[in-house]
Design a protein around this motif. Sequence first.
Motif, PDB file in Angstrom:
ATOM      1  N   LEU A  86       0.800  -1.228   0.000  1.00  0.00           N
ATOM      2  CA  LEU A  86       0.000   0.000   0.000  1.00  0.00           C
ATOM      3  C   LEU A  86       0.831   1.275   0.000  1.00  0.00           C
ATOM      4  CD1 LEU A  86      -2.692  -1.136   2.586  1.00  0.00           C
ATOM      5  CD2 LEU A  86      -3.030  -0.811   0.127  1.00  0.00           C
ATOM      6  N   GLY A  87       1.960   1.253   0.682  1.00  0.00           N
ATOM      7  CA  GLY A  87       2.755   2.465   0.800  1.00  0.00           C
ATOM      8  C   GLY A  87       2.355   3.281   2.018  1.00  0.00           C
ATOM      9  N   ARG A  88       3.309   4.039   2.514  1.00  0.00           N
ATOM     10  CA  ARG A  88       3.094   4.815   3.741  1.00  0.00           C
ATOM     11  C   ARG A  88       1.932   5.792   3.593  1.00  0.00           C
ATOM     12  NH1 ARG A  88       8.436   7.339   6.125  1.00  0.00           N
ATOM     13  NH2 ARG A  88       8.869   5.089   6.176  1.00  0.00           N
ATOM     14  N   GLY A  89       1.146   5.904   4.643  1.00  0.00           N
ATOM     15  CA  GLY A  89       0.041   6.855   4.653  1.00  0.00           C
ATOM     16  C   GLY A  89      -1.289   6.287   4.210  1.00  0.00           C
ATOM     17  N   HIS A  90      -1.326   5.004   3.840  1.00  0.00           N
ATOM     18  CA  HIS A  90      -2.561   4.412   3.331  1.00  0.00           C
ATOM     19  C   HIS A  90      -3.058   3.274   4.214  1.00  0.00           C
ATOM     20  CE1 HIS A  90      -2.417   6.751  -0.398  1.00  0.00           C
ATOM     21  NE2 HIS A  90      -1.109   6.605  -0.298  1.00  0.00           N
ATOM     22  N   TYR A  91      -2.694   3.330   5.468  1.00  0.00           N
ATOM     23  CA  TYR A  91      -3.144   2.367   6.465  1.00  0.00           C
ATOM     24  C   TYR A  91      -2.961   3.024   7.824  1.00  0.00           C
ATOM     25  CZ  TYR A  91       1.881   1.849   6.728  1.00  0.00           C
ATOM     26  OH  TYR A  91       3.220   2.128   6.837  1.00  0.00           O
ATOM     27  N   THR A  92      -3.486   2.407   8.860  1.00  0.00           N
ATOM     28  CA  THR A  92      -3.358   2.963  10.210  1.00  0.00           C
ATOM     29  C   THR A  92      -2.493   2.043  11.067  1.00  0.00           C
ATOM     30  OG1 THR A  92      -5.286   1.795  11.081  1.00  0.00           O
ATOM     31  CG2 THR A  92      -5.676   3.926   9.986  1.00  0.00           C
ATOM     32  N   GLU A  93      -2.071   2.548  12.200  1.00  0.00           N
ATOM     33  CA  GLU A  93      -1.326   1.719  13.146  1.00  0.00           C
ATOM     34  C   GLU A  93      -2.183   0.554  13.629  1.00  0.00           C
ATOM     35  OE1 GLU A  93       1.895   1.698  14.513  1.00  0.00           O
ATOM     36  OE2 GLU A  93       2.245   2.944  12.740  1.00  0.00           O
ATOM     37  N   GLN A  94      -3.490   0.796  13.735  1.00  0.00           N
ATOM     38  CA  GLN A  94      -4.389  -0.279  14.142  1.00  0.00           C
ATOM     39  C   GLN A  94      -4.441  -1.371  13.073  1.00  0.00           C
ATOM     40  OE1 GLN A  94      -5.584  -0.473  17.142  1.00  0.00           O
ATOM     41  NE2 GLN A  94      -6.645  -2.427  16.781  1.00  0.00           N
ATOM     42  N   ASP A  95      -4.380  -0.981  11.805  1.00  0.00           N
ATOM     43  CA  ASP A  95      -4.343  -1.974  10.730  1.00  0.00           C
ATOM     44  C   ASP A  95      -3.117  -2.871  10.863  1.00  0.00           C
ATOM     45  OD1 ASP A  95      -6.687  -1.169   9.436  1.00  0.00           O
ATOM     46  OD2 ASP A  95      -5.638   0.343   8.233  1.00  0.00           O
ATOM     47  N   ILE A  96      -1.988  -2.273  11.237  1.00  0.00           N
ATOM     48  CA  ILE A  96      -0.757  -3.059  11.427  1.00  0.00           C
ATOM     49  C   ILE A  96      -0.945  -4.065  12.551  1.00  0.00           C
ATOM     50  CG2 ILE A  96       1.659  -2.954  12.147  1.00  0.00           C
ATOM     51  CD1 ILE A  96       1.821  -0.217  10.785  1.00  0.00           C
ATOM     52  N   LYS A  97      -1.500  -3.611  13.654  1.00  0.00           N
ATOM     53  CA  LYS A  97      -1.689  -4.484  14.814  1.00  0.00           C
ATOM     54  C   LYS A  97      -2.626  -5.646  14.485  1.00  0.00           C
ATOM     55  CE  LYS A  97      -1.016  -0.737  18.186  1.00  0.00           C
ATOM     56  NZ  LYS A  97       0.279  -1.244  18.699  1.00  0.00           N
ATOM     57  N   GLU A  98      -3.702  -5.336  13.784  1.00  0.00           N
ATOM     58  CA  GLU A  98      -4.674  -6.372  13.454  1.00  0.00           C
ATOM     59  C   GLU A  98      -4.116  -7.345  12.412  1.00  0.00           C
ATOM     60  OE1 GLU A  98      -8.420  -5.959  15.130  1.00  0.00           O
ATOM     61  OE2 GLU A  98      -6.445  -5.900  16.086  1.00  0.00           O
ATOM     62  N   ALA A  99      -3.346  -6.815  11.460  1.00  0.00           N
ATOM     63  CA  ALA A  99      -2.724  -7.687  10.462  1.00  0.00           C
ATOM     64  C   ALA A  99      -1.713  -8.619  11.125  1.00  0.00           C
ATOM     65  CB  ALA A  99      -2.050  -6.845   9.382  1.00  0.00           C
ATOM     66  N   ALA A 100      -0.964  -8.093  12.065  1.00  0.00           N
ATOM     67  CA  ALA A 100       0.007  -8.924  12.778  1.00  0.00           C
ATOM     68  C   ALA A 100      -0.696 -10.085  13.482  1.00  0.00           C
ATOM     69  CB  ALA A 100       0.778  -8.075  13.786  1.00  0.00           C
ATOM     70  N   ARG A 101      -1.838  -9.828  14.084  1.00  0.00           N
ATOM     71  CA  ARG A 101      -2.602 -10.905  14.730  1.00  0.00           C
ATOM     72  C   ARG A 101      -3.018 -11.965  13.715  1.00  0.00           C
ATOM     73  NH1 ARG A 101      -7.678  -8.617  17.109  1.00  0.00           N
ATOM     74  NH2 ARG A 101      -7.915 -10.780  17.806  1.00  0.00           N
ATOM     75  N   ALA A 102      -3.356 -11.525  12.504  1.00  0.00           N
ATOM     76  CA  ALA A 102      -3.791 -12.462  11.469  1.00  0.00           C
ATOM     77  C   ALA A 102      -2.660 -13.375  11.003  1.00  0.00           C
ATOM     78  CB  ALA A 102      -4.366 -11.697  10.275  1.00  0.00           C
ATOM     79  N   PHE A 103      -1.416 -12.884  11.106  1.00  0.00           N
ATOM     80  CA  PHE A 103      -0.267 -13.676  10.645  1.00  0.00           C
ATOM     81  C   PHE A 103       0.398 -14.467  11.774  1.00  0.00           C
ATOM     82  CE2 PHE A 103      -0.442 -10.579   7.124  1.00  0.00           C
ATOM     83  CZ  PHE A 103      -0.405 -11.458   6.057  1.00  0.00           C
ATOM     84  N   THR A 104      -0.219 -14.477  12.953  1.00  0.00           N
ATOM     85  CA  THR A 104       0.333 -15.305  14.030  1.00  0.00           C
ATOM     86  C   THR A 104       0.296 -16.775  13.612  1.00  0.00           C
ATOM     87  OG1 THR A 104      -1.875 -15.266  15.057  1.00  0.00           O
ATOM     88  CG2 THR A 104      -0.217 -13.748  15.943  1.00  0.00           C
ATOM     89  N   GLY A 105       1.354 -17.479  13.944  1.00  0.00           N
ATOM     90  CA  GLY A 105       1.431 -18.899  13.610  1.00  0.00           C
ATOM     91  C   GLY A 105       2.041 -19.200  12.261  1.00  0.00           C
ATOM     92  N   TRP A 106       2.314 -18.174  11.445  1.00  0.00           N
ATOM     93  CA  TRP A 106       2.966 -18.397  10.157  1.00  0.00           C
ATOM     94  C   TRP A 106       4.456 -18.580  10.425  1.00  0.00           C
ATOM     95  CZ3 TRP A 106       1.132 -16.216   4.948  1.00  0.00           C
ATOM     96  CH2 TRP A 106      -0.267 -16.377   4.824  1.00  0.00           C
ATOM     97  N   SER A 107       4.974 -19.756  10.128  1.00  0.00           N
ATOM     98  CA  SER A 107       6.368 -20.065  10.457  1.00  0.00           C
ATOM     99  C   SER A 107       6.948 -21.023   9.418  1.00  0.00           C
ATOM    100  CB  SER A 107       6.451 -20.639  11.875  1.00  0.00           C
ATOM    101  OG  SER A 107       7.790 -20.744  12.306  1.00  0.00           O
ATOM    102  N   TYR A 108       8.051 -21.674   9.757  1.00  0.00           N
ATOM    103  CA  TYR A 108       8.734 -22.577   8.824  1.00  0.00           C
ATOM    104  C   TYR A 108       9.496 -23.618   9.630  1.00  0.00           C
ATOM    105  CZ  TYR A 108      12.547 -19.491  10.179  1.00  0.00           C
ATOM    106  OH  TYR A 108      13.457 -18.758  10.921  1.00  0.00           O
ATOM    107  N   ASN A 109       9.842 -24.710   8.962  1.00  0.00           N
ATOM    108  CA  ASN A 109      10.619 -25.744   9.631  1.00  0.00           C
ATOM    109  C   ASN A 109      12.088 -25.672   9.195  1.00  0.00           C
ATOM    110  OD1 ASN A 109      10.817 -26.961   7.079  1.00  0.00           O
ATOM    111  ND2 ASN A 109       9.133 -28.386   7.466  1.00  0.00           N
ATOM    112  N   PRO A 110      12.964 -26.486   9.781  1.00  0.00           N
ATOM    113  CA  PRO A 110      14.389 -26.410   9.427  1.00  0.00           C
ATOM    114  C   PRO A 110      14.679 -26.712   7.964  1.00  0.00           C
ATOM    115  CG  PRO A 110      14.115 -27.559  11.511  1.00  0.00           C
ATOM    116  CD  PRO A 110      12.747 -27.376  10.948  1.00  0.00           C
ATOM    117  N   GLN A 111      13.762 -27.397   7.276  1.00  0.00           N
ATOM    118  CA  GLN A 111      13.958 -27.707   5.861  1.00  0.00           C
ATOM    119  C   GLN A 111      13.575 -26.538   4.948  1.00  0.00           C
ATOM    120  OE1 GLN A 111      12.285 -30.052   8.013  1.00  0.00           O
ATOM    121  NE2 GLN A 111      14.384 -30.791   8.297  1.00  0.00           N
ATOM    122  N   GLY A 112      13.099 -25.456   5.546  1.00  0.00           N
ATOM    123  CA  GLY A 112      12.717 -24.303   4.745  1.00  0.00           C
ATOM    124  C   GLY A 112      11.329 -24.416   4.152  1.00  0.00           C
ATOM    125  N   GLU A 113      10.448 -25.160   4.801  1.00  0.00           N
ATOM    126  CA  GLU A 113       9.071 -25.329   4.339  1.00  0.00           C
ATOM    127  C   GLU A 113       8.135 -24.513   5.228  1.00  0.00           C
ATOM    128  OE1 GLU A 113       9.500 -29.968   2.884  1.00  0.00           O
ATOM    129  OE2 GLU A 113       9.079 -29.504   4.997  1.00  0.00           O
TER     130      GLU A 113
END
Length: 379
Positions: A86-113
Amino acid sequence: MATSEAQLREKMTLFWHGHFACRLREPRFALLQHNTLRAHALGKFPDLLLAISKDPGMLQFLNNQQNRKQRPNENFARELLELFTLGRGHYTEQDIKEAARAFTGWSYNPQGEFVFRARQHDRGQKTFMGKRGNFGGEDILQMIVENPRTADFLTAKLYAFFVSDVPNPERIKDLSSYFYETGYDIPKLLEKIFRAKWFYGPDVVGTKIKSPIELLAGLQRQFDLTYADGRSPLVLQRALGQELFRPPNVSGWAGGRNWIDSSTLAFRLRIGPALLQEAALEVNLKPDDDTEPTAPRKRRQDGLRTVRAKADLSGLHQQMQEAKERELIEKLSQKLLQVPLQPETAALIQQHIPSGVAHADKVTLLTLRLLSLPEYQLC
């Protein structure tokens, strides 16, 4: 870029490498990410965005493996919105916080999967860009690409990469609307740019400064350069300020006039002639902990490197074989330069060519002179 037949795919891989800039210590992850960028470089942006969001290198670089419910880490979400879409100025700090919650649990294993760790995921209600729901990471990405501002942001960056560092709002708006309507089809957008009459106009052609990678890849491709030492290209990249796989920060390389200062310009003008003449090119690198591309040898000044290469000009000689003497400088400049060579510059160059030299030698000498001009730095 120097050897592939798929030139546009390689150039777009370079673009995305700077757009999704990561500095990775794990070579396997760097290779995986590079292959992901190449595979999706000429596809549709939503597919690339999803793939890079699940990339182990990206998740590691932006600490998303530490992003867990009740303890969200906002690094990835912040850069996703600010630098990738989106680029700076087109979202709010609250959007960042809520998006971060949505990406909780996204990770990878030692094989890079990619691994989704369900126990670490926040399944609560989230409000993102005016919408509310039990959003996961995929939902956030979908809402981002549904926002036309993402098309605006990406189109402006592609315009700067391929066309000009000076934005043209009218052109960018037209291109952005088309990009959005095609579902972010990257090849269709590029084709629209390359077929536009203005793309070949004087306000576009020869107005951009070659990036160090474009300069080095061009020299290697045009003159079939072979380096004596496999690390030499890394030394040159480092000296010129663009080392692949080591962007300066998550914003990538600034580009444009940032490539040039008093020292780098002087060095740029020496590179081509030195490498084509198989001369030893001495390079002084500033010591920089883990970014030093070669370890200092005993009894040698720290940071001093010697670069050597061998060029093959036979193809150029063959192309110029039928050219008359008076036409040589014009034909060579048309082949090697993106801007017209000024008559006074052409005359000055020819004055320094000894009389009576063989045709092939004259081609070589004129080529060396052209490569030492500031005009050769433009594309």
